[in-house]
Scaffold this motif. Structure first.
Motif, PDB file in Angstrom:
ATOM      1  N   TYR B 104       0.788  -1.141   0.018  1.00 45.74           N
ATOM      2  CA  TYR B 104      -0.143   0.162  -0.178  1.00 45.74           C
ATOM      3  C   TYR B 104       0.723   1.247  -0.105  1.00 45.74           C
ATOM      4  O   TYR B 104       0.593   2.234  -0.760  1.00 45.74           O
ATOM      5  CB  TYR B 104      -0.942  -0.076   1.172  1.00 45.74           C
ATOM      6  CG  TYR B 104      -1.813   1.120   1.117  1.00 45.74           C
ATOM      7  CD1 TYR B 104      -2.711   1.365   0.291  1.00 45.74           C
ATOM      8  CD2 TYR B 104      -1.945   2.290   2.342  1.00 45.74           C
ATOM      9  CE1 TYR B 104      -3.708   2.343   0.326  1.00 45.74           C
ATOM     10  CE2 TYR B 104      -2.662   2.942   2.267  1.00 45.74           C
ATOM     11  CZ  TYR B 104      -3.621   3.259   1.609  1.00 45.74           C
ATOM     12  OH  TYR B 104      -4.665   4.190   1.466  1.00 45.74           O
ATOM     13  N   GLU B 105       1.911   1.264   0.949  1.00 40.64           N
ATOM     14  CA  GLU B 105       2.810   2.364   0.739  1.00 40.64           C
ATOM     15  C   GLU B 105       3.372   2.707  -0.381  1.00 40.64           C
ATOM     16  O   GLU B 105       3.531   3.681  -0.963  1.00 40.64           O
ATOM     17  CB  GLU B 105       3.908   2.215   1.903  1.00 40.64           C
ATOM     18  CG  GLU B 105       3.602   2.251   3.377  1.00 40.64           C
ATOM     19  CD  GLU B 105       2.611   3.638   3.435  1.00 40.64           C
ATOM     20  OE1 GLU B 105       3.348   4.643   3.270  1.00 40.64           O
ATOM     21  OE2 GLU B 105       1.416   3.369   4.223  1.00 40.64           O
ATOM     22  N   THR B 107       2.262   1.773  -3.613  1.00 44.07           N
ATOM     23  CA  THR B 107       1.207   2.269  -4.480  1.00 44.07           C
ATOM     24  C   THR B 107       0.845   3.798  -4.191  1.00 44.07           C
ATOM     25  O   THR B 107       0.703   4.564  -4.866  1.00 44.07           O
ATOM     26  CB  THR B 107       0.001   1.542  -4.453  1.00 44.07           C
ATOM     27  OG1 THR B 107      -0.416   1.361  -3.016  1.00 44.07           O
ATOM     28  CG2 THR B 107      -0.001   0.227  -5.079  1.00 44.07           C
ATOM     29  N   LYS B 108       0.883   3.994  -2.807  1.00 41.19           N
ATOM     30  CA  LYS B 108       0.587   5.432  -2.581  1.00 41.19           C
ATOM     31  C   LYS B 108       1.634   6.392  -2.968  1.00 41.19           C
ATOM     32  O   LYS B 108       1.343   7.446  -3.593  1.00 41.19           O
ATOM     33  CB  LYS B 108       0.647   5.604  -0.931  1.00 41.19           C
ATOM     34  CG  LYS B 108      -0.616   6.056  -0.238  1.00 41.19           C
ATOM     35  CD  LYS B 108      -0.103   5.655   1.491  1.00 41.19           C
ATOM     36  CE  LYS B 108      -0.885   6.737   2.058  1.00 41.19           C
ATOM     37  NZ  LYS B 108      -0.714   6.815   3.685  1.00 41.19           N
ATOM     38  N   LYS B 110       3.517   5.629  -5.665  1.00 38.83           N
ATOM     39  CA  LYS B 110       3.630   5.670  -6.952  1.00 38.83           C
ATOM     40  C   LYS B 110       2.186   6.410  -7.576  1.00 38.83           C
ATOM     41  O   LYS B 110       2.486   7.107  -8.580  1.00 38.83           O
ATOM     42  CB  LYS B 110       3.284   4.021  -7.557  1.00 38.83           C
ATOM     43  CG  LYS B 110       3.924   3.970  -8.832  1.00 38.83           C
ATOM     44  CD  LYS B 110       3.745   2.594  -9.457  1.00 38.83           C
ATOM     45  CE  LYS B 110       4.466   2.683 -11.036  1.00 38.83           C
ATOM     46  NZ  LYS B 110       3.819   1.548 -11.889  1.00 38.83           N
ATOM     47  N   VAL B 111       1.047   6.267  -6.901  1.00 41.03           N
ATOM     48  CA  VAL B 111       0.003   6.985  -7.647  1.00 41.03           C
ATOM     49  C   VAL B 111       0.262   8.599  -7.274  1.00 41.03           C
ATOM     50  O   VAL B 111      -0.270   9.497  -8.045  1.00 41.03           O
ATOM     51  CB  VAL B 111      -1.390   6.522  -6.650  1.00 41.03           C
ATOM     52  CG1 VAL B 111      -2.192   7.769  -6.309  1.00 41.03           C
ATOM     53  CG2 VAL B 111      -1.765   5.405  -7.258  1.00 41.03           C
ATOM     54  N   ARG B 113       2.469  10.286  -8.334  1.00 38.65           N
ATOM     55  CA  ARG B 113       3.076  10.999  -9.455  1.00 38.65           C
ATOM     56  C   ARG B 113       2.113  11.603 -10.332  1.00 38.65           C
ATOM     57  O   ARG B 113       2.330  12.586 -11.089  1.00 38.65           O
ATOM     58  CB  ARG B 113       4.107   9.961 -10.104  1.00 38.65           C
ATOM     59  CG  ARG B 113       3.000   9.272 -10.951  1.00 38.65           C
ATOM     60  CD  ARG B 113       3.901   7.757 -11.287  1.00 38.65           C
ATOM     61  NE  ARG B 113       2.968   6.808 -11.807  1.00 38.65           N
ATOM     62  CZ  ARG B 113       3.328   6.225 -12.881  1.00 38.65           C
ATOM     63  NH1 ARG B 113       4.146   6.448 -13.794  1.00 38.65           N
ATOM     64  NH2 ARG B 113       2.205   5.419 -13.146  1.00 38.65           N
ATOM     65  N   TRP B 114       0.745  11.282 -10.392  1.00 38.00           N
ATOM     66  CA  TRP B 114      -0.409  11.883 -10.681  1.00 38.00           C
ATOM     67  C   TRP B 114      -0.578  13.263 -10.284  1.00 38.00           C
ATOM     68  O   TRP B 114      -1.475  14.106 -11.011  1.00 38.00           O
ATOM     69  CB  TRP B 114      -1.305  11.177 -11.110  1.00 38.00           C
ATOM     70  CG  TRP B 114      -1.184   9.708 -11.786  1.00 38.00           C
ATOM     71  CD1 TRP B 114      -0.623   8.697 -11.138  1.00 38.00           C
ATOM     72  CD2 TRP B 114      -1.111   9.384 -13.077  1.00 38.00           C
ATOM     73  NE1 TRP B 114      -0.519   7.734 -12.211  1.00 38.00           N
ATOM     74  CE2 TRP B 114      -0.623   8.134 -13.186  1.00 38.00           C
ATOM     75  CE3 TRP B 114      -0.968  10.410 -14.234  1.00 38.00           C
ATOM     76  CZ2 TRP B 114      -0.500   7.669 -14.531  1.00 38.00           C
ATOM     77  CZ3 TRP B 114      -1.039   9.972 -15.535  1.00 38.00           C
ATOM     78  CH2 TRP B 114      -0.541   8.474 -15.818  1.00 38.00           C
ATOM     79  N   ASP B 115      -0.144  13.727  -9.071  1.00 36.32           N
ATOM     80  CA  ASP B 115      -0.533  14.924  -8.636  1.00 36.32           C
ATOM     81  C   ASP B 115      -0.469  16.150  -9.405  1.00 36.32           C
ATOM     82  O   ASP B 115      -1.628  16.879  -9.553  1.00 36.32           O
ATOM     83  CB  ASP B 115       0.319  14.854  -7.401  1.00 36.32           C
ATOM     84  CG  ASP B 115      -0.772  14.226  -6.121  1.00 36.32           C
ATOM     85  OD1 ASP B 115      -1.736  14.098  -6.173  1.00 36.32           O
ATOM     86  OD2 ASP B 115       0.158  14.266  -4.968  1.00 36.32           O
TER      87      ASP B 115
END
Lengths: 447, 765
Positions: B104-105, B107-108, B110-111, B113-115
């Motif tokens: 989970y950490e 993916t957190k 990795k996700v 980067r879309w910010d």
């Protein structure tokens, strides 16, 4: 000879040449604000007219696709053809539709019992369906020979399968049932099985942006997040009531929205599952299905209260509500990939087509028309908080049962509020804390 | 012996039998330990009871305990026994939990980067879908292929095709060639090159043009500018890179030296010679020549600009100047400062020095002032007062305040100290750049210098001063230490919350943090829909319908006679507004008024169709009538008498119950002609007003501003109008909007300058 005259027909070019824009004498316009002292009021009036016209032209219902002989259980949109739609019914029939001509192109019985879910492959050549008979069947979306009518691939699952979703690029799809299973096109056994907890899952969806994430809704009121690579299940959120469906935002990789049994929809950020980032209210019965618009700014939700509501992703209340007298409980909703239409399936055997923006003019617009529409749109937005304009813009007729239900919900809500306030007043300060609406609905977040 | 053995055998068998008989008596079942009769390598899997057959090393060691040699071996054995054994694997649920948590950490992260992309799309004024990168992916068909689809084949052609199918053009799967540059990079590179070339050509053209200019004045100005530029650069350099500055200064000096070295302004040129011929008879010419010489002198003159010498030198120069000023022939005696030549030449190097000097002076005086202010605040009791008194007596012309520069007061804040440090720095840096520009202000020497002029009184004061200084210096040092500590503390504190904040920020929504501030706020509505059932609004609707009917009917009646009386129109006098802008225009109008007859705007002519004048007057009449208060009728028809249609109230009743209204003030627009003045505010307008501040706005001012900016092209230029009305989501009809792709993340500009292949490609060319 020298004095000879030749008569020639001469015409004034003005008579036979079309007027061009160069012929229009342009008057210079003085924009000095002191010369236009009433520009505010004039624009207000224009906005008022625009908003009234919008309501006049708000006729969202386009058409109706009938043919199913049982309620529509699921819909699937073609990934690269706007006019193609697949629908499955409660009697196991699958129909393919041509939306442009509003005709059924092909229909066949695919499963015994329900068609639980449908999905197209990313190239759009095939689509896969799962039914109550524990089979996963892949069909060709375009048929030429007799052979094409048979499923190209039939997979038998050990357990019940209730949902299916396809990876955006890879030939991988996931099904859910007793557990979440990952399949590859060429294999007859699931590549991976994710199990967490014992309850059954009824909906699964791949993230289309961060393609290795998927999420599913379980009947133990939880939403489970998976990474289909090595890590498997990642996290679980338990809500107060069951979530019926889930949709990922196609433009914001970490946002998904769930349609919940408690009349609300909840938008979550993957990274902060402790509480939803937004609670979308307004439905008066369980929300059955949800689908994001391809722009990721809005989503559509279909509910058991026989209405379709359109929500803006960052706002808590619906932007619009669609209903017709004959439309019964909604079972599935889809937002078309050109951001223009909404398709809904309901349990009275019909698929309905709606405009995504109720008063939008369809078809080609001339430039002047477009600028005029844009201008009125801008005006409406500018004056959107003026009470009269707001009143007109947000006024909707709804069926009586919806209004009554809404009244009831309102009184219940008020009652709860009053009760809490009373309890707060008569107990030690701090004993009854204020809890934000967003924090109320999540029971726990499991690691 | 034999007997014995036989006996024991017999006894044993007997015993076994006995035991088995006894056990049979007992009803409980005993599990006998399985015993192994023969040696095997394999353990039976049913042999459930574990018994370690391991050799215990400890026992072995014990045997060897006594000998000295065996002690060593024992220790070794112990060591080997302590060798690390891998820990037991975690229980499965625990292990899975850890796996999930780490996953989970990841993916957190990795996700996350879309910010930026998401934040951008949310804040940007408008987003057009399908997003650019995605649409590029879809193959663009070559025109030929596209057109081939449009041709219709006749039935004959189709048949022919069936018989003799045309050779299918092989779809050559083009492998994506690896180019040294991507398309974007190529474009960028080309653009850059074009830009460079264009700039070069502009520069060349400019140079060519300038070189053709013969005007000396122009070149002089050019030179001046160049010098100025150089000085500016120099000053910048000084603050950034003192070593470079030193080099530059040397260069500057060199140029000056060169100028001194040349024969310019020495009246040796052609022009001077020609003038010299005439100089004998013409006074003006003589003056010109003298000016030339004075210029050359000012150039060769060694700049004396240290602070202390300035005044004296000036004095020294002034005296002879006064006496010899009358002689225009003496160029050497002409004071350079009062001729305009100096002002002309007061730009380059000289000016720089002068400015520097004046700056230093200013800084000095500033710090002095501050300190003097501080001294007022401080109660350094008697000693200071004493000192001040004595100093005041002393200082009149010279600048004794400098003496205070070191005598800082205890309560001084940091800022002043910093100031001091700054001034000092300036001194030192200047000292470094050249040794003759600035003198370090010798604090200790100056008061003495000042005191020298005065007699005995100064001596005891100097003593007092020294003592005081010693004291103060000590105190100041301690204070300084304290202050430093405090500053350190403060620094630490300020750092700590920073860290905390940053942590908090991490926890906080990164998305919110990344969001840009929207320039044009737009009000949002996030409220419930105003939902009604059709039945409810029905009564109201009918009422409004009837209204509409009446309104529809009424204008018809009015429209019957559209005859407009040509004699009735509003005479309009031109009215000039009291604005600053139009005053000039008004003047012109006034002037023209007599001669030029401005065509009268006849309102009737403009509104030929509808009779505005009449309708306006009617409106006013209505307004007036509405305002007239009517009789107050309190009669109850039928009360005490017959009522009904046609029955009038009796006289008594009329007198008793029908009262006259209270007379009102006359209307303000009564005799004002065609004008309606609304004296009271219209309560119907309240329904149209906004009562609370809408969401994204934080101040009423902002909201009002947003409402005030017009959007229509009647009020603003077309381009602005187009920009303002652009919808915030633009979609193309019939275009499929794919979900966001990863190419959306990697939007890098200036790729070409990091890409090695590109560099290679460029260098090849």
């Amino acid at each position: 000879m020298s004095n000879m005259k030749i008569k020639v027909i001469s015409r004034n070019p003005e008579d036979y040449l079309r007027a061009t824009k160069r012929d229009i004498h342009k008057l210079p316009r003085n924009y000095d604000p002191s010369l236009h002292p009433l520009e505010g009021p004039r624009e207000y009036v224009r906005a008022m007219n625009a908003v009234k016209l919008e309501r006049v032209f708000a006729k969202p219902f386009i058409g109706n696709l009938d043919g199913h002989s049982d309620g529509v259980s699921s819909l699937a949109k073609h990934p690269n053809r706007l006019a193609v739609l697949a629908s499955g019914a409660f009697d196991g029939e699958i129909r393919l539709w041509d939306l442009a001509s509003r005709k059924c192109t092909r229909h066949f019985t695919a499963h015994e019992g329900w068609v639980r879910s449908l999905c197209f492959t990313p190239d759009g050549q095939h689509f896969t369906s799962v039914g109550d008979d524990k089979t996963i069947k892949t069909w060709k979306s375009v048929t030429r020979d007799e052979e094409d009518y048979e499923p190209t691939n039939t997979l038998l699952s050990m357990s019940v399968v209730s949902g299916i979703t396809h990876h955006r690029e890879k030939p991988i799809f996931a099904t859910c049932g007793e557990q979440c299973q990952l399949w590859e096109n060429t294999r007859s056994e699931p590549v991976k099985v994710f199990k967490w907890g014992v309850d059954s899952l009824h909906h699964v969806a791949f993230n289309q942006v961060e393609t290795n994430l998927l999420a599913s809704c379980a009947s133990d009121r939880s939403i489970i997040l998976y990474d289909f690579r090595e890590s498997g299940p990642l996290r679980k959120v338990v809500m107060e009531l069951r979530s019926n469906a889930l949709s990922w935002n196609p433009m914001e990789a970490f946002i998904f929205t769930v349609a919940n049994e408690d009349y609300n929809l909840y938008s979550f950020d993957v990274r902060k599952l402790k509480q939803p980032i937004n609670v979308h209210m307004d439905h008066t019965s369980a929300v059955i299905d949800v689908d994001y618009s391809p722009t990721g700014k809005e989503f559509v939700a279909g509910s058991y209260d026989k209405t379709v509501r359109i929500f803006e992703g960052l706002k808590g209340h619906s932007r619009d509500v669609y209903h017709t007298k004959r439309m019964q409980r909604l079972t599935c909703v889809k937002w078309s990939l050109d951001n223009k239409y909404i398709l809904t399936g309901s349990d009275e055997m019909n698929i309905r087509m709606w405009k995504a923006r109720a008063s939008e003019k369809l078809g080609i617009l001339k430039p002047r028309e477009r600028t005029a529409l844009n201008y009125s749109e801008a005006l409406k937005e500018k004056f959107s908080n003026h009470p009269q304009i707001k009143r007109i813009a947000r006024h909707r007729h709804v069926p009586k049962h919806v209004m009554n239900a809404q009244k009831e919900i309102k009184t219940i809500r008020e009652k709860n509020k009053r009760k809490e306030a009373n309890r707060r007043a008569h107990s030690k300060p701090g004993a009854v804390p204020f809890v934000a609406e967003r924090k109320r609905h999540v029971v726990k977040e499991d690691e | 012996m034999m007997e014995d053995s036989e006996e024991t055998d017999f006894v044993a068998s007997e015993h076994d039998r006995l035991v088995s008989a006894i056990t049979k008596l007992d009803k409980t079942q005993h599990i006998t330990e399985p015993t192994r009769n023969e040696p095997t390598n394999q353990n039976s899997e049913f042999n459930l009871i574990k018994r370690s057959s391991k050799l215990k090393l400890g026992n072995v060691v014990k045997v060897l305990e006594d000998t000295a040699h065996s002690v060593k071996i024992g220790k070794k054995l112990k060591k080997t026994r302590e060798a690390k054994v891998l820990p037991k694997p975690l229980e499965k649920p625990q292990a899975e939990r850890i796996k999930r948590a780490t996953g989970y950490e990841d993916t957190k992260k990795k996700v996350g980067r879309w910010d930026p992309v998401v934040a951008r799309n949310r804040t940007v004024d408008f987003v057009s879908y399908p997003l650019g990168h995605v649409s590029k992916k879809s193959k663009i068909q070559p025109t030929k292929e596209f057109l081939s689809k449009l041709t219709l084949k006749s039935s004959l052609e189709k048949e022919l095709d069936e018989i003799d199918p045309p050779p299918e053009s092989k779809e050559v799967e083009e492998e994506e060639q690896v180019y040294p540059m991507s398309y974007e990079e190529m474009l960028e590179h080309r653009q850059n090159a074009a830009k460079l070339r264009a700039q070069q050509s502009y520069k060349a053209a400019k140079e060519k043009r300038q070189s053709k200019i013969k005007s000396k004045k122009y070149h002089r100005i050019l030179k001046k500018e160049r010098l100025k530029q150089q000085l500016k650069e120099f000053e910048e350099l000084q603050s950034k890179n003192p070593e470079e500055a030193l080099k530059k200064l040397e260069e500057l000096e060199k140029t000056r030296a060169l100028e001194r070295h040349t024969l310019r302004h020495k009246n040796t040129g052609k022009w001077a010679k020609s003038k010299l011929v005439r100089a004998k008879y013409d006074k003006e010419v003589r003056q010109q020549l003298a000016e030339q010489l004075s210029v050359s002198r000012s150039l060769t003159h060694k700049t004396q600009d240290t602070q202390s010498t300035d005044d004296e030198a000036d004095d020294a120069v002034n005296i002879p100047d006064l006496t010899l000023a009358q002689d225009p022939m003496n160029p050497w005696m002409m004071k350079s400062s009062d001729s305009n030549v100096d002002s002309e030449f007061n730009f380059g190097y000289k000016k720089f020095l002068k400015d520097k000097m004046s700056k230093i002076k200013e800084i000095d005086s500033d710090s002095e002032e501050e300190q003097s202010v501080k001294t007022n605040i401080e109660d350094f009791s008697s000693t200071i007062g004493h000192l001040k008194g004595s100093l005041k007596k002393l200082c009149d012309t010279s600048n004794p305040e400098n003496s205070f520069s070191e005598v800082t007061m205890p309560d001084e804040t940091k800022s002043i100290k910093r100031n001091q440090i700054k001034t000092k720095k300036i001194f030192t840096t200047l000292g470094a750049t050249s040794n003759w520009i600035v003198e370090d202000i010798d604090v200790a020497s100056q008061p003495i210098y000042g005191l020298k002029n005065h007699g005995k009184a100064s001596e005891d004061i100097s003593n007092v001063f020294d003592k005081f200084e010693n004291k103060v210096v000590g105190k100041v040092e301690t204070k300084l230490k304290k202050l430093r500590k405090q500053i350190k503390k403060l620094d630490k504190q300020s750092h700590k919350p920073d860290k905390m904040e940053s942590k908090n920020n991490d926890d906080q929504d990164n998305l919110e943090y990344l969001k840009l501030n929207k320039q044009n706020l737009k009000s949002q509505v996030d409220e419930e829909l105003f939902e009604t059932h059709k039945g409810i609004g029905h009564v109201k609707e009918t009422a409004s319908l009837s209204n509409i009917l009446t309104t529809v009917n009424n204008p018809l009646q009015g429209n019957i006679d559209v005859d407009i009386d040509p004699n009735r129109f509003i005479e309009v006098k031109p009215k000039y507004l009291n604005t600053a802008i139009s005053s000039a225009q008004n003047d012109i109008d006034d002037l023209d008024d007599d001669e030029q007859v401005v065509p009268k705007v006849d309102i009737e002519e403009v509104f030929e169709e509808d009779d505005v004048v009449d309708s306006f007057r009617q409106e006013k009449e209505d307004e007036k009538n509405q305002d007239i208060s009517k009789d107050i009728d309190l009669t109850l028809p039928g009360w005490g008498s017959w009522g009904g249609k046609g029955v009038k109230a009796t006289k008594r009743k009329r007198n008793r119950f029908i009262g006259k209204p209270i007379p009102k003030m006359p209307r303000r627009d009564d005799n004002k002609g065609d004008i309606i003045i609304n004296e009271f505010k219209n309560s119907q307008l309240d329904a149209h007003k906004v009562s609370n501040l809408p969401f994204p706005f934080t101040s009423v001012k902002d909201f009002e501003a947003s409402i005030r900016t017009p959007l229509g092209n009647t009020f603003i230029p077309e381009t602005a109008h187009k920009k303002l009305i652009r919808p915030n989501v633009i979609t193309k009809a019939g275009a499929i909007i794919q979900p966001m792709g990863e190419d959306e993340l990697l939007v890098k500009k200036n790729l070409s300058f990091n890409n090695e292949s590109v560099l290679k490609f460029v260098t090849k060319k």
